[in-house]
Design an enzyme around this catalytic site. Structure first.
Site, PDB file in Angstrom:
ATOM      1  N   LYS A  85       0.749  -0.604   0.148  1.00  0.00           N
ATOM      2  CA  LYS A  85      -0.203   0.353   0.102  1.00  0.00           C
ATOM      3  C   LYS A  85       1.049   1.061   0.227  1.00  0.00           C
ATOM      4  O   LYS A  85       1.572   1.619   1.138  1.00  0.00           O
ATOM      5  CB  LYS A  85      -0.786  -0.141   1.159  1.00  0.00           C
ATOM      6  N   GLU A 123       9.233   0.909  10.957  1.00  0.00           N
ATOM      7  CA  GLU A 123      10.612   1.950  10.908  1.00  0.00           C
ATOM      8  C   GLU A 123       9.659   3.478  10.621  1.00  0.00           C
ATOM      9  O   GLU A 123       9.275   3.897   9.995  1.00  0.00           O
ATOM     10  CB  GLU A 123      11.579   1.497   9.575  1.00  0.00           C
ATOM     11  N   CYS A 166      13.609  11.004   6.847  1.00  0.00           N
ATOM     12  CA  CYS A 166      13.396  10.523   8.183  1.00  0.00           C
ATOM     13  C   CYS A 166      14.752  10.512   9.237  1.00  0.00           C
ATOM     14  O   CYS A 166      14.896  10.384  10.084  1.00  0.00           O
ATOM     15  CB  CYS A 166      12.666   9.020   8.745  1.00  0.00           C
ATOM     16  N   GLU A 179       8.957  16.100  15.981  1.00  0.00           N
ATOM     17  CA  GLU A 179       9.696  16.045  14.389  1.00  0.00           C
ATOM     18  C   GLU A 179       8.799  16.955  13.734  1.00  0.00           C
ATOM     19  O   GLU A 179       7.547  16.754  13.511  1.00  0.00           O
ATOM     20  CB  GLU A 179       9.462  14.415  13.890  1.00  0.00           C
TER      21      GLU A 179
END
Ligand code: NAD
Ligand code: 6OD
Length: 488
Positions: free
Chosen positions: A180, A256, A290, A392
């Protein structure tokens, strides 16, 4: 016939249309419509999972490692043979500059097949002959079996690279997959289906369902009772939701997740390299990796010069046509994401940040005025508890904080819920080893950033993830051990 480009599902070796509606894929560099994407419903997800199950039980499951490995190397060749098509599609979906996509996204996306195909061939089986009193003279050996049908849920920041990073080892180990892709970047995952067909990967081994997360393909796939495991890359909060969805049936997950990565720059660093390296680690991919650095701790004697040089570099960023090799930065992925990042820009100012460069939206001109461009931004003067230092952001911005003692820098770097990556800049090897040992992250770079051999472990500590993928470490998730014990 309509000229509208459509992005479809790829199920059992064929493009499939339909589902619970359609959504628009927007080009982030222009803000214009790029394609219409079909959104899968539960029925299509069922079909994709059934195709993957049937392929697992069929020819694919009976291939030798050698044959599977050869096929995956052919997939890599197939991507490289259509390099420019993949490149254009990835750039249209993300707006990232051609220099970046042609050096990282597409070649590393292809390499994710060859590396794991080669590694698996050399992977040993373990055996123990028990001749101790407790072993009663038995031979134990373990074999690794594919985990089964895997759900692969991907983000938008490095679409092909981060998807193949999971699909490569999953297929190498003999699993079948239903992918997906992110709703923001659906195209290259679908195109990869054509490559799979071209090189003879059996139908149903690789499937793609398009859609969003909640109440859409993402949720249907991760809740599906016939999916044996889920590998996910994305935000920590989404990871939490997916873990709950996977709890039904006790399906294993590999996660992750996000980061709030710190860089530590010592006064003895080669300043030219530290500034140039930090420019990349903060601003590459418009801050949407990331592993990007969003906090920098700089030893006081070089603090002012470092901030000045970093801010000057950031202020000179060239925006524009993503296909031009002159362009250094692309836009953010979406209008919504730009609003989020600009919200942090406002909040940082309100919290008392000194803005050394950026803080707003650049005028790019021409076709690009409708895109989601944003200025690279450097702040100082915030508290360690302020939102821009704690949360973040996933944009091209960094807060730079001075430090006096090594322990102080380590403590500030570790003062986060996340634990993904760090970069240390120093010419003192002892210091580099000490700090690398003390910062609690999955990957530490010394005098560099984003260099990683695909055979090494990758993943985060704390809220940055569960498990390690990469090299043979990926086989822990993509296979299951079966122990066989024979009385001698
Ligand atoms: P996201 O979590 O918003 O979305 C990732 C994927 O999850 C998308 O495909 C989305 O449709 C799907 N999804 C969302 N909700 C879902 C649900 N309830 N069930 C199933 N699927 C669902 O992440 P993003 O915005 O695409 O990517 C950016 C984030 O990813 C950042 O936090 C970044 O740090 C992280 N990231 C981490 C790594 C890593 O390796 N650690 C790599 C890249 C990105
Ligand atoms: O290519 C890699 O080494 C990797 N795992 C990149 C991850 C990037 C995250 O956004």
């Amino acid at each position: 016939m309509s000229n509208v480009k459509e992005v479809r599902h790829f199920i059992n070796g064929a493009y499939v249309s339909g589902g619970q509606g359609e959504f628009e894929n927007i080009n982030p560099a222009t803000g214009r419509f790029e394609s219409k994407v079909h959104e899968a419903d539960r029925n299509l997800v069922d079909q994709a999972v059934a195709a993957a199950r049937s392929a697992l039980n069929g020819e694919w499951g009976r291939l030798t490692v050698e044959a599977r490995s050869k096929m995956l190397c052919a997939v890599a060749d197939g991507i490289n043979a259509r390099f420019d098509e993949f490149l254009e599609a990835e750039i249209a979906d993300t707006g990232k500059p051609v220099n970046l996509a042609s050096h990282i996204d597409i070649p590393r996306g292809a390499a994710n097949f060859t590396v794991f195909a080669e590694l698996l061939k050399a992977f040993p089986t373990e055996a123990f002959q028990q001749d101790t009193p407790t072993g009663y003279g038995a031979l134990n050996y373990s074999v690794r079996k594919p985990r089964g049908v895997l759900g692969v849920i991907c983000p938008w920041n490095l679409p092909l690279l981060l998807m193949t990073w999971k699909v490569g080892p999953a297929l190498a180990c003999g699993n079948t997959v239903v992918v997906k892709p992110s709703e923001e970047t659906p195209t290259t995952a679908a195109m990869l289906g054509e490559v799979m067909n071209d090189v003879g990967v059996p139908h149903g081994v690789y499937n793609v369902v398009q859609g969003l997360g909640p109440d859409s393909a993402g949720q249907y796939l991760t809740e599906h009772p016939d999916v044996d495991g889920i590998t996910f890359t994305g935000e920590t909060v989404t990871g939490e939701a997916i873990m709950k969805q996977a709890a039904r049936g006790i399906r294993p997950v590999s996660m992750e997740l996000g980061g709030k990565n710190a860089g530590v720059v010592f006064a003895d660093a080669d300043l030219d390299k530290a500034v140039a390296g930090s420019m990349r680690s903060v601003f590459a991919n418009c801050g949407q990796v990331c592993l990007n650095t969003e906090r920098l701790y700089v030893e006081r004697p070089i603090f002012e010069e470092f901030v000045e040089r970093l801010s000057k570099g950031a202020g000179e960023t060239v925006f524009g046509d993503p296909m031009s090799t002159e362009t250094a930065s692309g836009p953010l992925i979406s209008e919504q994401h730009r609003e989020k990042v600009l919200g942090y820009y406002e909040k940082a100012k309100a919290d008392g940040a000194e803005v050394h460069t950026g803080g707003g939206v650049p005028g790019v001109g021409g076709d690009y005025d409708g895109g989601w461009w944003i200025q690279p931004t450097v702040w100082t003067g915030l508290e360690e508890t302020d939102a821009a230092v704690k949360e973040e952001i996933f944009g091209p911005c960094v807060h730079v904080q001075p430090f006096d003692e090594q322990d102080e820098a380590v403590a500030m770097a570790n003062d986060t819920d996340y634990g993904l990556a760090t970069s240390i800049w120093t010419e003192n090897l002892t210091k580099a080893h000490q700090v690398a040992d003390q910062i609690d992250v999955g990957i530490t770079w010394v005098n560099c950033w984003f260099l990683r051999d695909l055979r090494t472990p990758f993943g985060g500590s704390k809220a940055s993830g569960i498990g390690r993928e990469g090299g043979q470490h990926a086989f822990e998730f993509y296979t299951e051990h079966r122990n066989i014990c024979i009385q001698l």
